[in-house]
Design a protein around this motif. Structure first.
Motif, mmCIF file in Angstrom:
data_model
loop_
_atom_site.group_PDB
_atom_site.id
_atom_site.type_symbol
_atom_site.label_atom_id
_atom_site.label_comp_id
_atom_site.label_asym_id
_atom_site.label_seq_id
_atom_site.Cartn_x
_atom_site.Cartn_y
_atom_site.Cartn_z
ATOM 1 N N GLY A 1 0.743 -1.222 -0.033
ATOM 2 C CA GLY A 1 0.095 -0.039 -0.155
ATOM 3 C C GLY A 1 0.867 1.291 -0.101
ATOM 4 N N HIS A 2 2.238 1.131 0.270
ATOM 5 C CA HIS A 2 3.131 2.401 0.427
ATOM 6 C C HIS A 2 3.669 2.701 -0.946
ATOM 7 N N TYR A 3 3.334 1.784 -1.808
ATOM 8 C CA TYR A 3 4.120 1.983 -3.194
ATOM 9 C C TYR A 3 3.608 3.394 -3.758
ATOM 10 N N SER A 4 4.894 4.103 -4.256
ATOM 11 C CA SER A 4 4.698 5.468 -4.835
ATOM 12 C C SER A 4 4.057 5.401 -6.273
ATOM 13 N N ARG A 5 3.492 6.386 -6.717
ATOM 14 C CA ARG A 5 2.963 6.509 -7.908
ATOM 15 C C ARG A 5 4.032 5.970 -9.092
ATOM 16 N N LYS A 6 5.138 6.399 -8.774
ATOM 17 C CA LYS A 6 6.124 5.847 -9.793
ATOM 18 C C LYS A 6 6.075 4.292 -9.827
ATOM 19 N N GLN A 7 6.221 3.919 -8.746
ATOM 20 C CA GLN A 7 6.486 2.238 -8.543
ATOM 21 C C GLN A 7 5.259 1.608 -9.127
ATOM 22 N N ILE A 8 3.865 2.227 -8.933
ATOM 23 C CA ILE A 8 2.829 1.699 -9.670
ATOM 24 C C ILE A 8 2.828 1.843 -11.255
ATOM 25 N N ASP A 9 3.335 3.172 -11.606
ATOM 26 C CA ASP A 9 3.466 3.201 -13.045
ATOM 27 C C ASP A 9 4.594 2.177 -13.608
ATOM 28 N N GLU A 10 5.517 1.686 -12.815
ATOM 29 C CA GLU A 10 6.558 0.757 -13.224
ATOM 30 C C GLU A 10 5.716 -0.590 -13.422
ATOM 31 N N LEU A 11 5.079 -0.794 -12.606
ATOM 32 C CA LEU A 11 3.937 -2.045 -12.930
ATOM 33 C C LEU A 11 3.144 -1.852 -13.815
ATOM 34 N N THR A 12 2.504 -0.686 -14.121
ATOM 35 C CA THR A 12 1.711 -0.509 -15.279
ATOM 36 C C THR A 12 2.398 -0.586 -16.515
ATOM 37 N N GLU A 13 3.588 -0.245 -16.644
ATOM 38 C CA GLU A 13 4.533 -0.716 -17.873
ATOM 39 C C GLU A 13 4.708 -1.989 -18.139
ATOM 40 N N TYR A 14 4.807 -2.754 -16.965
ATOM 41 C CA TYR A 14 5.144 -4.267 -17.142
ATOM 42 C C TYR A 14 3.894 -5.107 -17.646
ATOM 43 N N VAL A 15 2.682 -4.573 -17.020
ATOM 44 C CA VAL A 15 1.587 -5.474 -17.618
ATOM 45 C C VAL A 15 1.019 -4.792 -19.205
ATOM 46 N N LYS A 16 1.514 -3.704 -19.454
ATOM 47 C CA LYS A 16 1.356 -3.272 -20.919
ATOM 48 C C LYS A 16 2.248 -4.399 -21.819
ATOM 49 N N THR A 17 3.306 -4.979 -21.351
ATOM 50 C CA THR A 17 3.902 -5.669 -22.245
ATOM 51 C C THR A 17 2.893 -6.984 -22.802
ATOM 52 N N PHE A 18 2.119 -7.131 -21.727
ATOM 53 C CA PHE A 18 1.437 -8.372 -22.030
ATOM 54 C C PHE A 18 -0.063 -7.946 -22.787
ATOM 55 N N GLY A 19 -0.244 -6.712 -23.190
ATOM 56 C CA GLY A 19 -1.185 -6.063 -23.990
ATOM 57 C C GLY A 19 -2.264 -5.223 -23.192
ATOM 58 N N ALA A 20 -2.081 -5.455 -21.809
ATOM 59 C CA ALA A 20 -2.903 -4.654 -21.145
ATOM 60 C C ALA A 20 -2.921 -2.963 -21.365
ATOM 61 N N LYS A 21 -4.034 -2.312 -21.442
ATOM 62 C CA LYS A 21 -3.948 -1.027 -21.680
ATOM 63 C C LYS A 21 -3.473 0.026 -20.324
ATOM 64 N N GLY A 22 -4.060 -0.579 -19.217
ATOM 65 C CA GLY A 22 -3.600 0.121 -18.011
ATOM 66 C C GLY A 22 -3.783 -0.898 -16.767
ATOM 67 N N LEU A 23 -3.348 -0.122 -15.546
ATOM 68 C CA LEU A 23 -3.604 -0.870 -14.450
ATOM 69 C C LEU A 23 -4.317 0.012 -13.423
ATOM 70 N N ALA A 24 -5.426 -0.185 -13.120
ATOM 71 C CA ALA A 24 -6.086 0.268 -12.163
ATOM 72 C C ALA A 24 -5.819 -0.090 -10.768
ATOM 73 N N TYR A 25 -5.732 0.880 -9.777
ATOM 74 C CA TYR A 25 -5.141 0.776 -8.519
ATOM 75 C C TYR A 25 -5.951 1.122 -7.390
ATOM 76 N N LEU A 26 -5.781 0.378 -6.173
ATOM 77 C CA LEU A 26 -6.403 1.137 -4.882
ATOM 78 C C LEU A 26 -5.407 0.886 -3.865
ATOM 79 N N ALA A 27 -4.603 1.942 -3.562
ATOM 80 C CA ALA A 27 -3.796 1.688 -2.472
ATOM 81 C C ALA A 27 -4.179 2.183 -1.064
ATOM 82 N N ILE A 28 -4.021 1.245 0.080
ATOM 83 C CA ILE A 28 -4.617 1.639 1.490
ATOM 84 C C ILE A 28 -3.366 1.995 2.428
ATOM 85 N N THR A 29 -3.193 3.041 2.669
ATOM 86 C CA THR A 29 -2.090 3.108 3.697
ATOM 87 C C THR A 29 -2.242 2.468 5.102
ATOM 88 N N PRO A 30 -1.342 2.013 5.471
ATOM 89 C CA PRO A 30 -1.277 1.316 6.975
ATOM 90 C C PRO A 30 -2.490 2.137 7.772
#
Ligand code: ASP
Length: 588
Positions: free
Chosen positions: A333-362
Motif C-alpha cells: 500500500g505504500h507503493y509510490s505513484r512511480k512504482q505503480i507506473d512501473e507495474l503498469t508498464e510491466y502489464v502493458k507488455t502483455f497487452g493490458a492498456k492500463g493498471l487500475a489501483y487502489l492503495a490503502i495506507t497502514p
C-alpha cells in the motif's frame, strides 16, 4: 590407472599409506619454504605438500606448477599437524606428503577462476564450457542430473517398463513448434524431420504390444529461445497401455515424490498428494495454466461490481464483452505513484492498456485511480472480495479475458519474485486437468489442438465435437512445478474413426493427414490397445531441483539464446560440395 585413489576419498584411515593421485592444481600456496597445492579431481580436493629437504626434486617441480596444470603425485598420507585441520574440507584432516611429482600437462591461465564462484559473463562461460564444467556449481549440476535420470531408470525398470530408443531421423511430429529438417542425399528433394517428441513412435510401440515404454528422449523444436527452452532438450518420455488418466497421473506423482526424496531431500514438497486444478480454475485463480502455488495473491473477478461503477474504463470494457479482475499485492500500500507506473508498464507488455489501483495506507487512507467513482457499498464489497486490509495495494486490469489473465498472471509472479515470496526450497507440484481439447485460432480461423493431435476427448464430450467443439475437454493432464509446466500427457485416441474426426476438426486436409499420419491410421486398424502417457521435461525439473535460473545451467553443452553453440560455432556454413550432394541451392 594414473591414480590409486581419488582426491576426495582420503581420510585418517589412510594415514601411513603410499598413494598415487592425479588431477588438476586447484590452488597453490607457499608458506615459509613449504609449498602446498590443493589437487582436485571430480571426486574432491586434497592438500599435497612438498618438503625441500626430503624430496628436493618434487619440491622444485612444485614451485613451477600453475593453477589448472594436470599433475600426478605420489606420496604418503599423513595427519595434518594439530591446529592445521580444515573442517570445511572432506579431506581436511589429512594431507599427502609428496615423494614424486609429474607434470602430465600444462595449462594456460584460465579466462575465469575455476576455484571460486564469481560472476562470469555467459558468452565466455559457453565459449570455454569445458572449463566452466570444472567449476563446483556445474559439476554438482551434472552429478545431480545423472542421479535424477538414474533414479528414473531404476524406478521404471522395477515397474516393468523397458527403455526403447526411437529414431532421430524421422517424420514431422507436431508439438506446436517448427521442425528441424535434414535433407536426404539419396532421395533428392526429400527431408527427414527431427522429432519434436517421440509421440507417434511411442504410440506405435503400444500397438506393438510393449505396454510399458519409456525413453530418456531428445526432442527438437525450432522455436524462439527462452530461459526454459532449448532447440534440443530431453524428456522422460513414457507411455502405458490399458490405463486410465488416473493411472498415469498416479505413477508420475509417485515417481516425482520419490525422486525429490532421493535426489534433493533438502527440498520440501508443499503439498502431497499433488493438488489438482481444472484448467478453468487455474486460469481464474492464477491467470495461467502453470500456476505457482507457493504464494497467494490470487486473482479475483470483480466484473459484477465494476458494472455500473461509473468508471468509464471498466464500463466500456465490460460493454464490449471484456471483464475486470484484480489481485491484492499484500503490504504494498505504500507503493509510490512511480512504482505503480512501473507495474503498469510491466502489464502493458502483455497487452493490458492500463493498471487500475487502489492503495490503502497502514492508517487506512485510500489512493486510487478509480475508487472515487464507486458507490460506497460497491467499494466495500470490492475491498471484502480482495480481502483488503490497511497497507495493501489492489491492482486491476480490464480487458478481454486473454489479456486480463496473461497480464495479471504474469504480474502476480513478477511481484512474488521481486518480494522474495517464491522460496526455491519449496516444491509446489500440482496437476492441471480438463483442458479444452481444442482452442480457437483467431488469426487462422480454425481450431488448434490444445495439447496435440493425438489426445483423446473425454468420452462423454465426444458428441460435442459435432456441436460445440470448443466445449469438449481433452483427457490431458499437465504436471506443474512452481512456475513451470514440467510435463504434459494425455490418454490417446486409439480408434481410427475418432482420430480422423479430430484431424478433420482441426482442418487437416484428409490427403495431407494420410500423407503425414497414414502409418498411425493404418496401425489403429490392427488391434491398438487403449493407451496414454506423459513426458516430463528432464531439463526443467533438474533446473528447479538445482535452484538454477535457466535450463542452460543443467545442460552440459547448451545453445545460447540465439540457438548457437558458441564453443564449436554451430550452426556453420556447409561446403559447396556437401550442398551439391544434398541437391541444395542457397537463396540467401
Ligand atoms: N509428446 C508430448 C509432448 O512432448 C507429451 C505426451 O503427450 O506424452 O509434449
Amino acid at each position: 590407472m594414473y591414480k590409486t585413489h581419488t582426491c576426495g576419498e582420503l581420510r585418517t584411515a589412510h594415514v601411513g599409506q603410499l598413494v598415487t593421485l592425479a588431477g588438476w592444481v586447484h590452488r597453490r600456496r607457499d608458506h615459509g619454504g613449504v609449498t602446498f597445492i590443493d589437487l582436485r579431481d571430480r571426486f574432491g580436493i586434497v592438500q599435497v605438500v612438498t618438503n625441500p629437504e626430503t624430496s628436493p626434486e618434487a619440491h622444485s617441480t612444485m614451485i613451477d606448477v600453475r593453477i589448472e596444470w594436470v599433475m600426478q603425485v605420489e606420496g604418503l598420507v599423513r595427519k595434518r599437524p594439530v591446529g592445521m585441520e580444515n573442517p570445511n574440507m572432506a579431506t581436511g584432516e589429512i594431507e599427502v606428503e609428496v615423494q614424486k611429482m609429474r607434470v602430465l600437462n600444462q595449462a594456460k591461465t584460465p579466462p575465469f577462476m575455476i576455484n571460486k564462484e564469481e560472476e562470469v559473463d555467459e558468452a565466455t562461460r559457453l565459449h570455454y564450457r569445458y572449463l566452466d564444467l570444472r567449476r563446483d556449481r556445474m559439476r554438482n549440476n551434472l552429478v545431480m542430473r545423472h542421479r535424477a535420470v538414474k533414479f528414473v531408470r531404476d524406478y521404471l525398470d522395477l515397474r516393468g517398463f523397458i527403455e526403447v530408443e526411437t529414431p532421430i531421423l524421422f517424420k514431422t511430429t507436431p508439438e506446436g513448434a517448427r521442425d528441424y529438417l535434414v535433407p536426404s542425399r539419396v532421395h533428392p528433394g526429400e527431408f527427414y524431420a527431427l522429432p519434436q517428441s517421440p509421440q507417434q513412435l511411442k504410440q506405435m510401440l503400444m500397438v506393438a504390444g510393449v505396454e510399458r515404454y519409456f525413453q530418456i528422449a531428445r526432442c527438437f523444436r525450432d522455436e524462439d529461445q527462452r530461459g526454459d527452452r532449448q532447440p534440443e532438450f530431453t524428456q522422460l518420455d513414457l507411455e502405458m497401455s490399458f490405463v486410465y488418466r488416473e493411472d498415469v497421473m498416479a505413477l508420475a506423482e509417485d515417481l516425482f515424490t520419490k525422486l525429490v526424496a532421493e535426489v534433493t531431500p533438502q527440498k520440501r514438497l508443499l503439498t502431497s498428494p499433488f493438488p489438482r486444478l481444472t484448467y478453468q480454475e487455474a486460469m481464474e485463480r492464477f491467470g495461467k495454466d502453470n500456476p505457482d502455488l507457493r504464494f497467494g495473491m490470487e486473482l479475483k473477478d470483480i466484473t459484477d461490481l465494476a458494472v455500473g461503477s461509473g468508471f468509464q474504463v471498466f464500463e466500456a470494457t465490460i460493454a464490449s464483452g471484456g471483464q475486470v479482475r484484480g489481485l491484492n499485492a499484500k503490504g504494498l500500500g505504500h507503493y509510490s505513484r512511480k512504482q505503480i507506473d512501473e507495474l503498469t508498464e510491466y502489464v502493458k507488455t502483455f497487452g493490458a492498456k492500463g493498471l487500475a489501483y487502489l492503495a490503502i495506507t497502514p492508517e487506512g487512507e485510500q489512493r486510487s485511480s478509480f475508487a472515487k467513482f464507486l458507490p460506497a457499498d460497491t467499494s466495500q464489497k470490492l475491498l471484502a472480495r480482495l480481502e483488503a486490509q490497511p497497507g495493501d495495494l489492489l491492482l486491476f486490469v480490464a480487458d478481454k479475458p486473454t489479456v486480463v489473465f496473461e497480464s495479471l498472471g504474469r504480474l502476480r509472479v513478477f511481484l512474488a519474485e521481486s518480494l522474495g515470496m517464491a522460496d526455491s526450497d519449496v516444491l509446489a507440484f500440482c496437476w492441471v486437468i480438463d483442458f479444452p481439447l481444442v482452442n480457437w485460432n483467431e488469426e487462422e480461423q480454425r481450431w488448434d489442438p490444445s495439447h496435440h493431435l493425438f489426445t483423446s476427448p473425454m468420452p462423454e464430450d465426444i458428441p460435442l465435437l459435432d456441436t460445440d467443439p470448443g466445449k469438449a475437454r481433452g483427457q490431458q493432464y499437465d504436471l506443474v512445478l512452481n512456475n513451470y509446466e514440467v510435463g504434459g500427457g494425455s490418454i490417446r485416441i486409439h480408434d481410427r474413426a475418432l482420430q480422423e474426426k479430430v484431424f478433420k476438426l482441426i482442418g487437416l486436409d484428409p490427403a495431407v493427414a494420410r500423407e503425414r499420419f497414414g502409418h498411425m491410421l493404418e496401425a489403429f486398424e490392427y488391434g491398438t490397445p487403449p493407451h496414454g502417457g506423459i513426458a516430463p521435461g528432464i531439463d526443467r525439473i533438474c533446473m528447479i531441483l538445482a535452484g538454477e535460473p535457466n535450463i542452460r545451467e543443467v545442460i552440459a553443452f547448451p545453445k545460447n539464446q540465439a540457438a548457437r553453440d558458441v564453443m564449436a560455432n554451430a550452426p556453420s556454413p556447409a561446403e559447396a560440395k556437401q550442398l551439391k550432394e544434398l541437391h541444395i541451392k542457397l537463396d540467401l
